[in-house]
Design a protein around this motif. Structure first.
Motif: not given
Length: 158
Positions: A3-13, A15-30
């Motif tokens: 399902d292509r619609r999974r992409i914006p849903r997962i990216i949105s999640l 983003q929200k999680i990362w915004e709460q941990q904005h001092d964390v680098r992206f790869n650290q987050l993942i």
């Protein structure tokens, strides 16, 4: 076909999680999220290099729907924590910070409803890392100069 619609849903999640941990680098987050997923799912993806060199995570075969459910649960926990802390940001807390700003030399006429709302937002953002009480204690221990700097940042909406 996935399902292509999974992409914006997962990216949105993410983003929200990362915004709460904005001092964390992206790869650290993942990496942190993958470790948490593995831990909660019977060490899924954990591979041993060899007995002397330790382990690593390989989530290559993890299906997106399972990852999405994990991210939704993770975000829900963050929201619950934020709501608990938000309930602690009372008018008394806001007034205490305003009084600390007054002690630092800010004029009463500069402390309007906009500043009160910005103080509340400041507490919401910072409550991801510190309790409301800890934030207030930190501000109490600031020098007047530090309080002035905080006031100007809060007044600008951070």
């Amino acid at each position: 076909m996935r399902d292509r619609r999974r992409i914006p849903r997962i990216i949105s999640l993410l983003q929200k999680i990362w915004e709460q941990q904005h001092d964390v680098r992206f790869n650290q987050l993942i990496s942190n999220l993958q470790s948490q997923y593995s831990l909660l799912n019977d060490n899924y993806g954990k591979k041993e290099i060899d007995s002397n060199r330790g382990t690593y995570l390989d989530l290559f075969f993890l299906e997106d729907d399972k990852w999405e459910l994990f991210l939704e649960d993770y975000w829900r926990e963050i929201e619950e924590e934020l709501k608990k802390e938000e309930a602690k940001i009372t008018d008394e807390v806001i007034n205490e910070v305003i009084n600390l700003f007054l002690e630092a030399g800010i004029k009463q006429e500069s402390l309007d409803d906009k500043v009160s709302n910005n103080i509340r937002r400041f507490y919401l953002v910072e409550s991801r890392w510190l309790t409301t009480e800890a934030i207030t204690d930190l501000i109490k221990n600031f020098s007047n100069e530090d309080r002035l700097q905080l006031f100007y940042k809060i007044n600008q909406g951070l």
